[in-house]
Scaffold this active site. Structure first.
Site, PDB file in Angstrom:
ATOM      1  CG  LEU A 209     -53.053 -13.787 -21.202  1.00 60.36           C
ATOM      2  CD1 LEU A 209     -54.454 -13.252 -21.443  1.00 60.36           C
ATOM      3  CD2 LEU A 209     -52.384 -13.033 -20.060  1.00 60.36           C
ATOM      4  N   GLY A 229     -54.248 -19.744 -25.310  1.00 61.20           N
ATOM      5  CA  GLY A 229     -54.152 -21.074 -25.915  1.00 61.20           C
ATOM      6  C   GLY A 229     -55.512 -21.619 -26.297  1.00 61.20           C
ATOM      7  CG  ASP A 233     -56.083 -29.964 -22.161  1.00 61.72           C
ATOM      8  OD1 ASP A 233     -56.858 -29.098 -21.710  1.00 61.72           O
ATOM      9  OD2 ASP A 233     -54.940 -30.148 -21.724  1.00 61.72           O
ATOM     10  CG  HIS A 237     -52.241 -32.308 -23.450  1.00 62.06           C
ATOM     11  ND1 HIS A 237     -51.336 -33.304 -23.742  1.00 62.06           N
ATOM     12  CD2 HIS A 237     -53.357 -32.574 -24.170  1.00 62.06           C
ATOM     13  CE1 HIS A 237     -51.879 -34.141 -24.618  1.00 62.06           C
ATOM     14  NE2 HIS A 237     -53.099 -33.722 -24.892  1.00 62.06           N
ATOM     15  CB  CYS A 241     -50.381 -22.936 -22.644  1.00 60.96           C
ATOM     16  SG  CYS A 241     -51.789 -23.608 -23.556  1.00 60.96           S
ATOM     17  CB  VAL A 268     -58.034 -24.217 -15.389  1.00 56.12           C
ATOM     18  CG1 VAL A 268     -57.806 -24.376 -16.899  1.00 56.12           C
ATOM     19  CG2 VAL A 268     -56.762 -24.548 -14.627  1.00 56.12           C
ATOM     20  CG  LEU A 269     -61.188 -18.916 -15.983  1.00 57.28           C
ATOM     21  CD1 LEU A 269     -61.320 -17.404 -16.071  1.00 57.28           C
ATOM     22  CD2 LEU A 269     -62.388 -19.510 -15.261  1.00 57.28           C
TER      23      LEU A 269
END
Length: 346
Positions: A209, A229, A233, A237, A241, A268-269
């Site tokens: 995922l 993942g 970060d 990055h 993933c 992005v969670l």
């Protein structure tokens, strides 16, 4: 060498005693005066010099910042047990008050002991990929482990706990060292895997995922293991993933966030939020309910307006949608003492 010679003046007469005195002075002057270095052998003098250097060398000094950190750590260790005891007493008082008032506080400890993943009717299988130990600073490693604690806690308190795996842990690595600070962590209802998930599951089973994927996850497939993942970060990055999954020829997918809600921020969670959305979905909730009950209010998520009915969008702060989640928040607002399994500490 200094030589002393005495010559008699022409026409002078010298006695026998004077001749003897002159000869003795010449013999003494002919003796070579030894040098100071020759009195002590060279290998001994060198050893003395080395020893003098080692004894006179100053020990390494710590900076003010390092000293401050050491002092702060020592103070924390001293107050840790006292703080833990106060939290336990506060928790007992909270439970007693709730019992008197008749307020539900979620499952009891006995119920939690019996609530095991191997007895759960859930088909959800999730693995947290922790093979990012070397890409995080110490502060982010601590945050990552804190998310693991939350994942374990919310899964333990679920009426349908998922089959949970923590994979890619490096023995004595930084994540492992922080985990060791939690007494009894190895007895959690979690599958601990000290190697890559790819060595435990086949490529056909794995779905990684990631928000960078073009594939949308529509429903939970009981034959798949979903990889999340475990990387904190702050988007340093980006796409890592997804790139790793593609190099291993793995299937990828993303959660259908934009298909069900509108968000003010990026989609992005955190690792914890992705897991909780999957968990709520496996409990029978819809994608919209699972998303709105899980993601933070600060993201400003609102339910997409239905094109057919024209129903106005509702945010995850509205009471109608959040009425049930508020009760879950009470039961899921776990005190620190509950982050450690009670069946181990008792």
């Amino acid at each position: 060498m200094t030589c002393f010679t005495m010559t008699a003046k022409k026409g002078s007469k010298m006695t026998t005693a004077e001749n003897k005195q002159i000869l003795s002075m010449e013999e003494e002057s002919s003796l070579e005066i030894p040098k100071q270095e020759d009195e002590i052998p060279s290998h001994i003098s060198d050893a003395i010099k080395v020893e003098d250097n080692t004894t006179t060398e100053d020990p390494p000094t710590l900076s003010k910042r390092q000293l401050k950190k050491l002092k702060k750590k020592a103070q924390w260790e001293e107050k840790k047990k006292e703080k833990r005891q106060k939290e336990r007493e506060k928790c007992k008082l909270k439970r007693l008050t709730a019992k008197i008032e008749g307020t539900p506080l979620g499952p009891s400890r006995k119920e939690l002991k019996r609530n095991k993943a191997n007895k759960s009717p859930s088909d959800l299988k999730v693995a947290i990929d922790l093979d990012y130990d070397d890409l995080m600073i110490d502060k982010d490693v601590a945050k990552c482990v804190k998310q693991l604690l939350r994942i374990y806690t919310v899964n333990r308190r679920s009426r349908m706990p998922a089959n949970l795996h923590f994979t890619g842990i490096k023995l004595d690595g930084r994540i492992h060292e922080v985990l060791k600070k939690n007494d009894g962590y190895e007895h959690w209802d979690v599958q601990w895997v000290y190697q890559s998930y790819s060595e435990n599951f086949t490529n056909d089973e794995i779905v990684y995922l990631t928000s960078d994927s073009d594939e949308i996850l529509k429903e939970i497939d009981p034959t798949k293991i979903y990889i999340i993942g475990g990387l904190v970060d702050h988007n340093h990055h980006k796409g890592l993933c997804y790139d790793r999954a593609k190099k291993l020829s793995l299937k990828t997918a993303r959660l259908p966030l934009t298909e069900h809600v509108d968000m003010k921020t990026r989609t992005v969670l955190s690792t914890y939020h992705v897991f909780e959305i999957l968990l709520r979905l496996s409990e029978g909730k819809s994608w919209a309910e699972a998303i709105l009950e899980t993601i933070p209010v600060r993201k400003g998520a609102k339910l997409k307006e239905s094109k057919e009915t024209g129903v106005p969008a509702m945010s995850n702060g509205d009471i109608d949608i959040k009425e049930e989640s508020l009760q879950n928040d009470v039961s899921n607002s776990t005190p620190i003492e509950d982050l450690i399994p009670q069946d181990i500490t008792e």
